[in-house]
Design a protein around this motif. Structure first.
Motif, mmCIF file in Angstrom:
data_model
loop_
_atom_site.group_PDB
_atom_site.id
_atom_site.type_symbol
_atom_site.label_atom_id
_atom_site.label_comp_id
_atom_site.label_asym_id
_atom_site.label_seq_id
_atom_site.Cartn_x
_atom_site.Cartn_y
_atom_site.Cartn_z
ATOM 1 N N ALA A 62 94.079 -19.640 74.139
ATOM 2 C CA ALA A 62 93.121 -20.396 73.326
ATOM 3 C C ALA A 62 92.707 -19.560 72.121
ATOM 4 C CB ALA A 62 91.903 -20.772 74.155
ATOM 5 N N LEU A 119 84.180 -19.561 72.974
ATOM 6 C CA LEU A 119 85.507 -19.393 72.369
ATOM 7 C C LEU A 119 85.384 -18.782 70.971
ATOM 8 C CD1 LEU A 119 87.306 -22.689 73.425
ATOM 9 C CD2 LEU A 119 87.773 -20.385 74.240
ATOM 10 N N LEU A 164 90.250 -27.965 74.549
ATOM 11 C CA LEU A 164 90.453 -27.437 75.896
ATOM 12 C C LEU A 164 90.338 -28.577 76.915
ATOM 13 C CD1 LEU A 164 90.870 -24.427 76.539
ATOM 14 C CD2 LEU A 164 88.446 -24.252 77.044
ATOM 15 N N HIS A 189 86.069 -26.310 69.774
ATOM 16 C CA HIS A 189 87.330 -26.080 70.465
ATOM 17 C C HIS A 189 87.291 -26.368 71.951
ATOM 18 C CE1 HIS A 189 89.828 -25.188 67.187
ATOM 19 N NE2 HIS A 189 90.746 -24.605 67.903
ATOM 20 N N THR A 232 95.200 -24.478 72.090
ATOM 21 C CA THR A 232 93.992 -24.597 72.901
ATOM 22 C C THR A 232 94.208 -25.626 74.012
ATOM 23 O OG1 THR A 232 92.795 -24.164 70.858
ATOM 24 C CG2 THR A 232 91.493 -24.800 72.754
#
Lengths: 260, 358
Positions: free
Chosen positions: B56, B257, B78, B74, B230
């Motif tokens: 990621a 992240l 995910l 993000h 990701t």
């Protein structure tokens, strides 16, 4: 046919008329300078040619192609590269990387081949490096090759910007005040390099410049503009002695002084 | 200090420059491959998590560190990766194709997020991506027929060559292999025209256009690649946590992240791994800290996010170049000892502002 023809180009910012009905032609192989007092619209002309501004009216034709419909990022591929008045380099990249970005328009490999770094990409990288190294040799930048732009002296940045524009391998190079911020010695070098660029590489140069010595030494023809309007066109001496140009720079006092 | 005499351009293109690097990276690779024999199952599981975070991190570093586009959303990619992968596995798709589908869907979502990104920069972009993350989280919570909503969704077992992902050792090697592939792809991109175009957009959009780089195309590409990586990490994370619920992919996750790449060091590949190790092992560190603290302090709710936030701020003030930047400075100090000058890295004030055309 001229390499670049600008026809009746006009642009206003709100109430300010930056350019009105300006026309000129740049012939292949010449060094063409644009002079004029501050705010005359010189940089505006450059921004219109590189399509950062949208003209209100008028046309720009380059090598027989209409430019006024193209987006800004298609201009380099047509063969026009430019520098900026106060330098617009990629600050956190090395000099070499800046030059390699200049080679971007010549890329021929796909995204996936680049991810895998296939032999074709490797060959292309080596070819780009050769182009960049030739430019580094020409402009004597070898000492700075791996330095990051951030922290380089201003004079070097100016040269790196010209070098990056040369890596595009353009047929027309737009230089926005190449000598501003350079010391007299660097300006002298610049005049020689301009000659090299023009004569050895065969690149047509269109430049905006304030240093009249450099203009006189380097240019074949000079265009004078003031308040976005055409004043005079001719050799450096013709333009310098033109009464309208003197009035634009020195005001009416020049007239009354001459009469008295 | 080491001085390299370069005689061919290939030496500048090569990923490893000299034998010293070959030795140390080789040793590191051996350690990573030998880890299952050296440490017990729990820590091996944590290392798999670090590898997932690193994947990621590759995606986020590409977007934030190299293209200069901030994303606070993000966790959404995910989540899209994790749910898509789980749903595909449930529908009977084998492991690798399922991960590929998850990556593609995530990349498509990335392209949609890129649409507003073409008109926004900085804080506005951060808010827009944040909004996207909230929308996705809410969407997952309420689309119960597919995602199971707040009841959650169990991740089915999957296997490759007869080895199950529930096997800690196999899962570790699987994650590490994908991490190495992701890193290699990113390294390759960065030494070819596309990667340089990203860097150009980060540093000056105006002159990037002047060099023939289409902003729309490359920003969309950066978002798509970032989201794909990701999404891949999301698919692996699904196996790691075993049971998906919307709150596993909330705002805190997005911030963690981003924290990972900032702490690691924006704009460096090494930074991804420093950041991933940091993010992977910080909860352990905090747990150990909790044991050592007096109960009154240790039982404060929100201790973990609090420490995360404090560290992020501290990092921005003390070392904006991240852990990797700090390491570079330490190495330079050792190299130049005793001649190192105290102000070598003092930040210079820039007196020159360029006129930007925006």
């Amino acid at each position: 046919m001229s390499l670049l023809s600008v026809r009746e180009l006009s642009l206003s910012f709100g109430g300010v008329r930056a350019l009105s009905d300006l026309s000129f032609d740049v012939e292949k192989g010449e060094v063409f300078s644009i002079i004029g007092p501050n705010g005359a619209g010189k940089t505006t002309i450059f921004n219109l040619i590189s399509r950062l501004y949208e003209p209100d009216s008028g046309r720009i034709v380059f090598a027989g192609e209409e430019m006024t419909k193209l987006p800004a990022h298609r201009i380099a591929a047509q063969g026009i590269a430019r520098t900026f008045q106060n330098t617009e380099l990629f600050e956190h990249a090395s000099v070499l990387d800046n030059l390699l970005i200049g080679c971007h328009v010549h890329r021929q490999t796909s995204l996936f081949s680049q991810m895998l770094f296939l032999p074709s990409v490797r060959r292309q990288e080596l070819a780009f490096r050769k182009v960049a190294e030739d430019v580094i040799d020409l402009l004597d930048l070898a000492a700075w090759r791996h330095q990051v732009i951030e922290g380089l002296p201003y004079g070097v940045r100016k040269m790196v910007e010209i070098a990056r524009a040369l890596c595009v391998q353009p047929s027309l190079l737009l230089l926005d005040e190449p000598s501003s911020g350079l010391n007299p010695e660097e300006t002298e070098d610049l005049a020689f390099w301009l000659e090299d660029i023009n004569e050895e590489l065969g690149i047509t140069v269109l430049m905006v410049e304030h240093d009249m010595n450099l203009v006189a030494q380097a240019s074949d023809r000079v265009l004078a503009v003031a308040d976005g309007q055409f004043l005079a066109l001719g050799t450096a001496d013709e333009v310098r002695s033109h009464p309208d140009v003197q009035r634009a720079y020195l005001g009416d006092a020049a007239d009354s002084g001459a009469q008295a | 200090m080491r001085f390299l005499k370069k005689t061919r351009y290939e030496q500048d293109i090569a990923l490893l420059e000299h034998n010293g690097q070959r030795f140390w990276y080789g040793l590191l690779l051996l350690l990573v491959l030998g880890a299952p024999f050296l440490i017990d199952g729990f820590y091996l599981g944590e290392l798999s998590l670090v590898a997932i975070y690193a994947i990621a991190g590759c995606g986020l570093m590409l977007l934030v560190g190299f293209t200069g586009q901030v994303s606070l959303g993000h966790a959404a990619f995910l989540a899209i990766g994790a749910y898509c992968h789980t749903w595909c596995l449930g529908a009977g798709v084998p492991l690798l194709p399922s991960l590929l589908i998850a990556m593609s869907l995530s990349a498509a979502a990335g392209m949609i997020v890129a649409l507003p990104a073409l008109r926004m920069t900085g804080i506005y972009l951060a808010v827009a991506t944040l909004a996207f993350a909230v929308i996705v989280e809410q969407g997952i919570a309420h689309w119960e027929s597919v995602t199971g909503g707040y009841r959650g969704l169990a991740v089915p077992d999957a296997s490759l060559f007869g080895l199950s992902v529930t096997d800690t050792t196999f899962f570790y090697y699987f994650c590490v292999a994908l991490m190495l592939l992701a890193t290699l792809a990113l390294l390759n991109l960065l030494r070819s025209p596309t990667g340089r175009a990203f860097v150009a957009i980060r540093d000056s959009e105006t002159s990037a256009q002047g060099m023939g780089i289409g902003l729309a195309r490359y920003k969309t590409l950066a978002f798509a690649l970032s989201a794909a990586l990701t999404g891949l990490a999301g698919g692996l994370l699904a196996h790691k946590i075993g049971y998906l619920a919307p709150d596993a992919f909330n705002l805190i996750m997005s911030i963690q992240l981003l924290l990972m790449v900032v702490v690691g060091g924006l704009g460096s590949i090494h930074g991804i791994f420093y950041g991933a190790l940091f993010l992977g092992f910080l909860p352990q560190g905090i747990a150990l800290l909790r044991d050592a603290l007096p109960p009154a302090l240790a039982n404060i709710p929100g201790l973990e996010p609090g420490i995360f936030g404090a560290l992020l701020i501290l990092m921005l003030i003390v070392e904006p170049d991240g852990l990797y930047g700090r390491w570079l400075k330490i190495r330079q100090y050792l190299d130049e000892f005793p001649l190192y000058r105290a102000k070598t890295h003092k930040r210079q004030k820039q007196f020159l502002r360029t006129e930007r055309l925006r």
